[in-house]
Design a protein around this motif. Structure first.
Motif, PDB file in Angstrom:
ATOM      1  N   LYS A 223       5.523   4.123   1.068  1.00  0.00           N
ATOM      2  CA  LYS A 223       4.638   4.727  -0.241  1.00  0.00           C
ATOM      3  C   LYS A 223       3.392   3.674  -0.343  1.00  0.00           C
ATOM      4  O   LYS A 223       2.370   4.255  -0.964  1.00  0.00           O
ATOM      5  CB  LYS A 223       5.500   4.490  -1.748  1.00  0.00           C
ATOM      6  N   GLN A 224       3.385   2.751  -0.233  1.00  0.00           N
ATOM      7  CA  GLN A 224       2.277   1.666  -0.246  1.00  0.00           C
ATOM      8  C   GLN A 224       1.296   1.904   0.557  1.00  0.00           C
ATOM      9  O   GLN A 224       0.094   2.249   0.544  1.00  0.00           O
ATOM     10  CB  GLN A 224       2.790   0.147  -0.252  1.00  0.00           C
ATOM     11  N   PHE A 225       1.721   2.265   1.911  1.00  0.00           N
ATOM     12  CA  PHE A 225       0.797   2.771   2.927  1.00  0.00           C
ATOM     13  C   PHE A 225       0.339   4.184   2.682  1.00  0.00           C
ATOM     14  O   PHE A 225      -1.024   4.170   2.809  1.00  0.00           O
ATOM     15  CB  PHE A 225       1.755   2.952   4.410  1.00  0.00           C
ATOM     16  N   ILE A 226       1.082   4.920   2.019  1.00  0.00           N
ATOM     17  CA  ILE A 226       0.344   6.124   1.535  1.00  0.00           C
ATOM     18  C   ILE A 226      -0.622   6.047   0.521  1.00  0.00           C
ATOM     19  O   ILE A 226      -1.750   6.798   0.657  1.00  0.00           O
ATOM     20  CB  ILE A 226       1.472   7.270   1.213  1.00  0.00           C
ATOM     21  N   ARG A 227      -0.470   5.176  -0.491  1.00  0.00           N
ATOM     22  CA  ARG A 227      -1.428   4.821  -1.336  1.00  0.00           C
ATOM     23  C   ARG A 227      -2.647   4.383  -0.813  1.00  0.00           C
ATOM     24  O   ARG A 227      -3.759   4.717  -1.128  1.00  0.00           O
ATOM     25  CB  ARG A 227      -0.737   3.926  -2.407  1.00  0.00           C
ATOM     26  N   GLN A 228      -2.475   3.367   0.218  1.00  0.00           N
ATOM     27  CA  GLN A 228      -3.669   2.815   0.759  1.00  0.00           C
ATOM     28  C   GLN A 228      -4.660   3.821   1.629  1.00  0.00           C
ATOM     29  O   GLN A 228      -5.678   3.921   1.458  1.00  0.00           O
ATOM     30  CB  GLN A 228      -3.198   1.673   1.769  1.00  0.00           C
ATOM     31  N   PHE A 229      -3.769   4.661   2.554  1.00  0.00           N
ATOM     32  CA  PHE A 229      -4.408   5.820   3.142  1.00  0.00           C
ATOM     33  C   PHE A 229      -5.202   6.685   2.063  1.00  0.00           C
ATOM     34  O   PHE A 229      -6.283   7.117   2.319  1.00  0.00           O
ATOM     35  CB  PHE A 229      -3.598   6.706   3.832  1.00  0.00           C
ATOM     36  N   ASN A 230      -4.850   7.018   0.748  1.00  0.00           N
ATOM     37  CA  ASN A 230      -5.260   7.901  -0.206  1.00  0.00           C
ATOM     38  C   ASN A 230      -6.709   6.951  -0.813  1.00  0.00           C
ATOM     39  O   ASN A 230      -7.626   7.751  -0.975  1.00  0.00           O
ATOM     40  CB  ASN A 230      -4.376   8.267  -1.315  1.00  0.00           C
ATOM     41  N   GLN A 231      -6.341   5.934  -0.780  1.00  0.00           N
ATOM     42  CA  GLN A 231      -7.572   5.032  -1.306  1.00  0.00           C
ATOM     43  C   GLN A 231      -8.513   5.001  -0.321  1.00  0.00           C
ATOM     44  O   GLN A 231      -9.780   5.270  -0.817  1.00  0.00           O
ATOM     45  CB  GLN A 231      -7.183   3.517  -1.749  1.00  0.00           C
ATOM     46  N   ILE A 232      -8.459   4.976   1.022  1.00  0.00           N
ATOM     47  CA  ILE A 232      -9.215   5.069   1.811  1.00  0.00           C
ATOM     48  C   ILE A 232      -9.985   6.501   2.104  1.00  0.00           C
ATOM     49  O   ILE A 232     -11.230   6.606   1.873  1.00  0.00           O
ATOM     50  CB  ILE A 232      -8.634   4.535   3.421  1.00  0.00           C
ATOM     51  N   ASP A 233      -9.185   7.394   1.865  1.00  0.00           N
ATOM     52  CA  ASP A 233      -9.690   8.901   1.701  1.00  0.00           C
ATOM     53  C   ASP A 233     -10.683   8.894   0.499  1.00  0.00           C
ATOM     54  O   ASP A 233     -11.809   9.537   0.838  1.00  0.00           O
ATOM     55  CB  ASP A 233      -8.710   9.902   1.683  1.00  0.00           C
ATOM     56  N   LYS A 234     -10.290   8.313  -0.517  1.00  0.00           N
ATOM     57  CA  LYS A 234     -11.223   8.452  -1.667  1.00  0.00           C
ATOM     58  C   LYS A 234     -12.630   7.664  -1.479  1.00  0.00           C
ATOM     59  O   LYS A 234     -13.518   8.046  -1.789  1.00  0.00           O
ATOM     60  CB  LYS A 234     -10.639   7.974  -3.139  1.00  0.00           C
TER      61      LYS A 234
END
Length: 171
Positions: free
Chosen positions: A58-69
């Motif tokens: 979940k933390q990896f997914i959050r980080q990837f979402n932040q990178i996309d933003k």
């Protein structure tokens, strides 16, 4: 067994020493591998400390979402920067002012010429002529540092100042 070594022409002491060296080599190699594994295990435990596999995912997914933003925000900023560059190219960023007396009977240098140019030396010249009774304002267009109409000496001087604006700072 010693008959075997004698038939091969080998001294049993040399074979024992050779095997001892092989055992020592492998013992050192095993110790090295164990130390590497211990360090790797410590790193793994530190990485996984307080988290299970799902929460780490979940933390990896959050980080990837932040990178996309952040990438989306960066793209928006680049568009805005390009728009600002486009607007900046149209701004009057250089000027030249020349004050003068238009008439002999009026002193104080109340008449003036103002040249306003963009980065391509295109813009306008405003000439304000002040007399005792009136003030006249004339506008002349400048394209790439030149005018299509005749300029007065004061207008030429103001235009030179505007074209060379910022040059005195570089010298």
């Amino acid at each position: 067994m010693s008959d075997l070594f004698e038939s091969l022409g080998l001294d049993p002491g040399i074979v024992i020493i050779f095997l001892f060296l092989v055992v020592v080599f492998f013992a050192v190699w095993v110790v090295r591998i164990h130390m590497r594994q211990s360090r790797l295990e410590k790193r793994y435990k530190a990485f996984m400390k307080g988290q299970d596999g799902q929460s780490l995912e979940k933390q990896f997914i959050r980080q990837f979402n932040q990178i996309d933003k952040l990438m989306e925000i960066k793209d928006n900023h680049m568009q805005e920067i390009n728009l600002l560059k486009e607007h900046f190219n149209r701004l009057y960023s250089k000027y030249g002012v020349e004050k003068y007396d238009a008439f002999d009977d009026v002193g104080g240098k109340l008449s003036f010429v103002l040249a306003l140019l963009d980065h391509e030396n295109t813009g306008i010249i405003l000439n304000a002529i002040h007399s005792r009774d009136n003030c006249f304002l004339y506008l002349k267009e400048i394209v790439k540092g030149e005018s299509y109409v005749m300029l007065s000496k004061e207008e030429v001087e103001a235009l030179k100042k505007a074209v060379n604006y910022g040059m005195e700072m570089e010298e």
